[in-house]
Design a protein around this motif. Structure first.
Motif, PDB file in Angstrom:
ATOM      1  N   LEU A  64      42.963  41.300  49.240  1.00  0.00           N
ATOM      2  CA  LEU A  64      42.948  41.371  47.780  1.00  0.00           C
ATOM      3  C   LEU A  64      42.869  39.972  47.159  1.00  0.00           C
ATOM      4  O   LEU A  64      42.479  39.816  46.011  1.00  0.00           O
ATOM      5  N   HIS A  65      43.227  38.942  47.927  1.00  0.00           N
ATOM      6  CA  HIS A  65      43.187  37.572  47.416  1.00  0.00           C
ATOM      7  C   HIS A  65      43.282  36.608  48.597  1.00  0.00           C
ATOM      8  O   HIS A  65      43.446  37.022  49.752  1.00  0.00           O
ATOM      9  N   ASP A  66      43.162  35.312  48.317  1.00  0.00           N
ATOM     10  CA  ASP A  66      43.222  34.264  49.342  1.00  0.00           C
ATOM     11  C   ASP A  66      42.228  34.504  50.476  1.00  0.00           C
ATOM     12  O   ASP A  66      42.541  34.364  51.658  1.00  0.00           O
ATOM     13  N   THR A  67      41.038  34.913  50.104  1.00  0.00           N
ATOM     14  CA  THR A  67      39.953  35.123  51.049  1.00  0.00           C
ATOM     15  C   THR A  67      38.653  34.799  50.312  1.00  0.00           C
ATOM     16  O   THR A  67      38.579  34.959  49.087  1.00  0.00           O
ATOM     17  N   PRO A  68      37.624  34.312  51.013  1.00  0.00           N
ATOM     18  CA  PRO A  68      36.376  33.951  50.320  1.00  0.00           C
ATOM     19  C   PRO A  68      35.726  35.117  49.583  1.00  0.00           C
ATOM     20  O   PRO A  68      35.025  34.912  48.595  1.00  0.00           O
ATOM     21  N   ARG A  69      35.948  36.361  50.068  1.00  0.00           N
ATOM     22  CA  ARG A  69      35.345  37.523  49.430  1.00  0.00           C
ATOM     23  C   ARG A  69      36.418  38.585  49.185  1.00  0.00           C
ATOM     24  O   ARG A  69      36.544  39.556  49.924  1.00  0.00           O
ATOM     25  N   PRO A  70      37.243  38.428  48.146  1.00  0.00           N
ATOM     26  CA  PRO A  70      38.308  39.394  47.888  1.00  0.00           C
ATOM     27  C   PRO A  70      37.753  40.767  47.519  1.00  0.00           C
ATOM     28  O   PRO A  70      36.686  40.878  46.906  1.00  0.00           O
ATOM     29  N   PHE A  71      38.467  41.790  47.876  1.00  0.00           N
ATOM     30  CA  PHE A  71      38.030  43.180  47.730  1.00  0.00           C
ATOM     31  C   PHE A  71      37.650  43.511  46.291  1.00  0.00           C
ATOM     32  O   PHE A  71      38.460  43.359  45.366  1.00  0.00           O
ATOM     33  N   LEU A  72      36.411  43.967  46.094  1.00  0.00           N
ATOM     34  CA  LEU A  72      35.857  44.394  44.802  1.00  0.00           C
ATOM     35  C   LEU A  72      36.051  43.351  43.703  1.00  0.00           C
ATOM     36  O   LEU A  72      36.219  43.689  42.534  1.00  0.00           O
ATOM     37  N   GLN A  73      36.002  42.074  44.070  1.00  0.00           N
ATOM     38  CA  GLN A  73      36.136  40.995  43.094  1.00  0.00           C
ATOM     39  C   GLN A  73      34.985  39.998  43.274  1.00  0.00           C
ATOM     40  O   GLN A  73      34.286  39.996  44.282  1.00  0.00           O
ATOM     41  N   ASP A  74      34.840  39.149  42.267  1.00  0.00           N
ATOM     42  CA  ASP A  74      33.788  38.141  42.289  1.00  0.00           C
ATOM     43  C   ASP A  74      34.436  36.756  42.274  1.00  0.00           C
ATOM     44  O   ASP A  74      34.945  36.312  41.230  1.00  0.00           O
ATOM     45  N   PRO A  75      34.463  36.075  43.417  1.00  0.00           N
ATOM     46  CA  PRO A  75      35.145  34.773  43.480  1.00  0.00           C
ATOM     47  C   PRO A  75      34.500  33.715  42.599  1.00  0.00           C
ATOM     48  O   PRO A  75      35.130  32.689  42.294  1.00  0.00           O
ATOM     49  N   ARG A  76      33.255  33.935  42.147  1.00  0.00           N
ATOM     50  CA  ARG A  76      32.581  32.959  41.294  1.00  0.00           C
ATOM     51  C   ARG A  76      33.269  32.818  39.942  1.00  0.00           C
ATOM     52  O   ARG A  76      33.087  31.812  39.251  1.00  0.00           O
ATOM     53  N   LEU A  77      34.065  33.825  39.563  1.00  0.00           N
ATOM     54  CA  LEU A  77      34.724  33.773  38.256  1.00  0.00           C
ATOM     55  C   LEU A  77      35.703  32.614  38.154  1.00  0.00           C
ATOM     56  O   LEU A  77      36.006  32.139  37.052  1.00  0.00           O
ATOM     57  N   ALA A  78      36.231  32.149  39.276  1.00  0.00           N
ATOM     58  CA  ALA A  78      37.163  31.020  39.240  1.00  0.00           C
ATOM     59  C   ALA A  78      36.512  29.789  38.621  1.00  0.00           C
ATOM     60  O   ALA A  78      37.183  28.977  37.973  1.00  0.00           O
ATOM     61  N   GLU A  79      35.201  29.652  38.805  1.00  0.00           N
ATOM     62  CA  GLU A  79      34.470  28.511  38.238  1.00  0.00           C
ATOM     63  C   GLU A  79      33.691  28.882  36.985  1.00  0.00           C
ATOM     64  O   GLU A  79      33.439  28.036  36.137  1.00  0.00           O
ATOM     65  N   GLU A  80      33.318  30.145  36.851  1.00  0.00           N
ATOM     66  CA  GLU A  80      32.416  30.549  35.769  1.00  0.00           C
ATOM     67  C   GLU A  80      33.128  31.061  34.525  1.00  0.00           C
ATOM     68  O   GLU A  80      32.489  31.265  33.493  1.00  0.00           O
ATOM     69  N   CYS A  81      34.442  31.303  34.628  1.00  0.00           N
ATOM     70  CA  CYS A  81      35.186  31.886  33.503  1.00  0.00           C
ATOM     71  C   CYS A  81      36.129  30.883  32.878  1.00  0.00           C
ATOM     72  O   CYS A  81      36.664  29.998  33.556  1.00  0.00           O
ATOM     73  N   THR A  82      36.353  31.049  31.594  1.00  0.00           N
ATOM     74  CA  THR A  82      37.338  30.231  30.883  1.00  0.00           C
ATOM     75  C   THR A  82      38.640  30.999  30.793  1.00  0.00           C
ATOM     76  O   THR A  82      38.669  32.138  30.360  1.00  0.00           O
ATOM     77  N   GLY A  83      39.719  30.382  31.218  1.00  0.00           N
ATOM     78  CA  GLY A  83      41.038  30.961  31.020  1.00  0.00           C
ATOM     79  C   GLY A  83      41.344  32.138  31.931  1.00  0.00           C
ATOM     80  O   GLY A  83      40.468  32.744  32.539  1.00  0.00           O
ATOM     81  N   VAL A  84      42.631  32.459  32.004  1.00  0.00           N
ATOM     82  CA  VAL A  84      43.135  33.580  32.791  1.00  0.00           C
ATOM     83  C   VAL A  84      43.913  34.505  31.857  1.00  0.00           C
ATOM     84  O   VAL A  84      44.789  34.071  31.120  1.00  0.00           O
ATOM     85  N   ALA A  85      43.581  35.795  31.881  1.00  0.00           N
ATOM     86  CA  ALA A  85      44.258  36.776  31.033  1.00  0.00           C
ATOM     87  C   ALA A  85      45.540  37.250  31.705  1.00  0.00           C
ATOM     88  O   ALA A  85      45.677  37.175  32.929  1.00  0.00           O
ATOM     89  N   PRO A  86      46.511  37.754  30.933  1.00  0.00           N
ATOM     90  CA  PRO A  86      47.741  38.285  31.525  1.00  0.00           C
ATOM     91  C   PRO A  86      47.469  39.573  32.297  1.00  0.00           C
ATOM     92  O   PRO A  86      46.412  40.203  32.127  1.00  0.00           O
ATOM     93  N   PRO A  87      48.411  40.016  33.128  1.00  0.00           N
ATOM     94  CA  PRO A  87      48.205  41.214  33.956  1.00  0.00           C
ATOM     95  C   PRO A  87      47.898  42.474  33.151  1.00  0.00           C
ATOM     96  O   PRO A  87      47.216  43.375  33.640  1.00  0.00           O
ATOM     97  N   GLY A  88      48.396  42.528  31.900  1.00  0.00           N
ATOM     98  CA  GLY A  88      48.146  43.700  31.075  1.00  0.00           C
ATOM     99  C   GLY A  88      46.677  43.936  30.801  1.00  0.00           C
ATOM    100  O   GLY A  88      46.271  45.051  30.474  1.00  0.00           O
TER     101      GLY A  88
END
Length: 512
Positions: A123-147
């Motif tokens: 789910l995390h700490d892997t180059p290809r996390p399950f059903l996620q896009d790791p590129r967002l770490a560089e391509e997105c601004t800010g982190v939203a809360p868990p809600g």
């Protein structure tokens, strides 16, 4: 420190154990799930779900949108581990029958599949996390809360509708895995995080492929193994577009958000269609999710595809979810290839096209599991719901055309009675409120009609099981009318108006 959460190995999927286990099955359950008890709920990971599916009665999730996407993912994995991803026609049907005869998934095949793709189920700490896009770490601004990830919580300016937990409260890894699935299929149109990819920078998102829709799955309430096998649609329902038919965790290639690919087969159809990209932010101890990125996953509308679990319409697209609409009202649209008498041509979910070819002892246990989320394409949610019918799949048109027609006639009878009830209620309302607008009438008629269908449904199933019995829909309609108008009839004038309206139900000559 705990290792990163893995959806194949760590428990996160609620299931209910069968109540009729034989002695050897109890021993097997004890070895696989030492804390599990017959008839009780427990959590499993994907690997254990498949190796013990024959010991499990059913999934036991609380949130229909999560269950809806999970059932698609499970059908895709079932296709792989049974070899149902190859073959056509009778050969494919024979292969499905062989799987049902075996009665369980083969542990060697299941383990080989999850071992092959093990890093992709993290789910995390892997180059290809399950059903996620790791590129967002560089391509997105800010982190939203868990809600933002938990769709039943309030987030930003959105109102609370399902859960009052503050949006900043961390999510468990198990909950986060479920909500990842929900975003994969039900993410709203509107604003997400700003994402910049290949020169395109925007925060505008498209609606997810299942948003607003109701999904229908063949369902055996006493055998998850059987449910998973029969949930795999036959090859005739698979897309045939060019390209590789892979799930996101099966390929080295990340999706191109500027040019989304059309599904090349069943696996990509069930697992690869999404309009959103997500990325989780875990705590350092790997126990909870403290933030997330949710952004656009496609810059254009997804390529057209026919989902095997929705009722498709000639006009208007797939049938939309409606929390006030009883599931039995669409039963003939599921049992018949084409619903008779409908103003708009509808086509049943393609997964049911091969159900009639199942062995009789399997077919007679199957009902239908309906999962819907009444919402709009944007970000308004009105309510989700789940319903399971009694065993009805033996009434499929190909297997029992007379039975299917009889159920369609019974459904039409119910609708006609509801129509008469509506006319009587509207007549009473207009007689007592001649100067008020028609749109105010709905606040009076809609709850009454909804109550009628809720009361009529048990009568519908009772009559379906015993066709010689005459349904009491009219008596139910009269009782609902009397309850709805009780507060109106307080004077001689109002009692007279209500009585004249009631005659539309009680006196056949005045029904029209």
């Amino acid at each position: 420190m705990p290792s990163p959460f893995n959806v194949a190995e760590d428990p996160w999927i609620p299931v209910r154990i069968r109540t009729d286990l034989a002695a050897d099955e109890r021993a097997e359950l004890l070895r696989a799930l030492p804390a599990a008890e017959e008839g009780r709920r427990c959590l499993v990971g994907l690997r254990t779900l498949f190796t013990t599916a024959h010991l499990i009665a059913d999934l036991d999730l609380d949130h229909p949108p999560i269950e809806s996407v999970l059932r698609r993912v499970l059908a895709a994995i079932t296709t792989r581990v049974t070899g149902l991803d190859t073959g056509t026609g009778d050969d494919w049907l024979d292969k499905r029958d062989d799987a049902l005869t075996t009665g369980r998934f083969t542990s060697k095949t299941v383990n080989a599949y999850f071992d092959e793709h093990a890093p992709r189920f993290g789910l995390h700490d892997t180059p290809r996390p399950f059903l996620q896009d790791p590129r967002l770490a560089e391509e997105c601004t800010g982190v939203a809360p868990p809600g933002r990830l938990a769709m039943n919580r309030a987030s930003g300016n959105n109102p609370v509708w399902g859960n009052h937990t503050p949006e900043t409260m961390p999510l468990t890894m198990a909950d986060a895995a479920g909500w990842l699935l929900a975003w994969h299929g039900y993410g709203p149109a509107g604003m997400g995080a700003v994402r910049t990819h290949s020169g395109r920078s925007t925060k505008s998102c498209k609606a997810g492929p299942y948003r607003c829709l109701i999904s229908y799955f063949p369902h055996d309430p006493n055998s998850l193994f059987t449910t998973l096998i029969v949930s795999v649609p036959a090859p005739a329902a698979w897309p045939t577009n060019p390209g590789d038919d892979h799930a996101p965790w099966e390929t080295d290639t990340l999706p191109d958000p500027l040019h989304p690919s059309a599904p090349a087969g069943l696996i990509s159809l069930l697992t690869g269609r999404t309009s959103h990209a997500t990325l989780l932010t875990p705590q350092e101890d790997h126990r909870q999710i403290t933030g997330c990125r949710v952004a656009w996953g496609t810059a254009t509308d997804l390529p057209t595809a026919i989902d095997p679990y929705v009722v498709d319409r000639e006009k208007g697209g797939p049938l939309r979810a409606d929390r006030t609409r009883a599931v039995f009202r669409d039963l003939d649209a599921l049992l018949l290839k084409h619903r008779p008498g409908s103003k708009i041509a509808v086509r049943r979910p393609t997964v049911f096209d091969s159900i009639a070819d199942l062995p009789p002892h399997t077919l007679t246990t199957l009902g239908i599991r309906a999962l819907g989320w009444d919402q709009d394409k944007q970000d308004k949610n009105f309510g989700w719901y789940a319903a399971t019918t009694p065993p009805v799949c033996h009434y499929l048109e190909e297997r029992d055309p007379d039975g299917a027609t009889a159920l369609a006639t019974l459904r039409a009878h119910t609708e006609a009675t509801a129509s008469d009830l509506y006319k009587a209620l509207a007549t009473a309302w207009h007689a007592l409120n001649p100067r008020r607008k028609d749109d105010e009438r709905a606040a009076f008629t809609t709850p009454a009609i909804t109550r009628f269908y809720a009361l009529a449904e048990p009568e519908f199933w009772k009559t379906a099981e015993n066709p010689a019995q005459r349904p009491a829909f009219k008596r139910t309609a009269i009782a609902v009318f009397d309850t709805a108008t009780a507060s109106m009839a307080t004077t001689v004038r109002t009692m007279d108006a209500v009585a004249k309206a009631r005659a539309k139900l009680t006196n056949p000559s005045k029904r029209r």
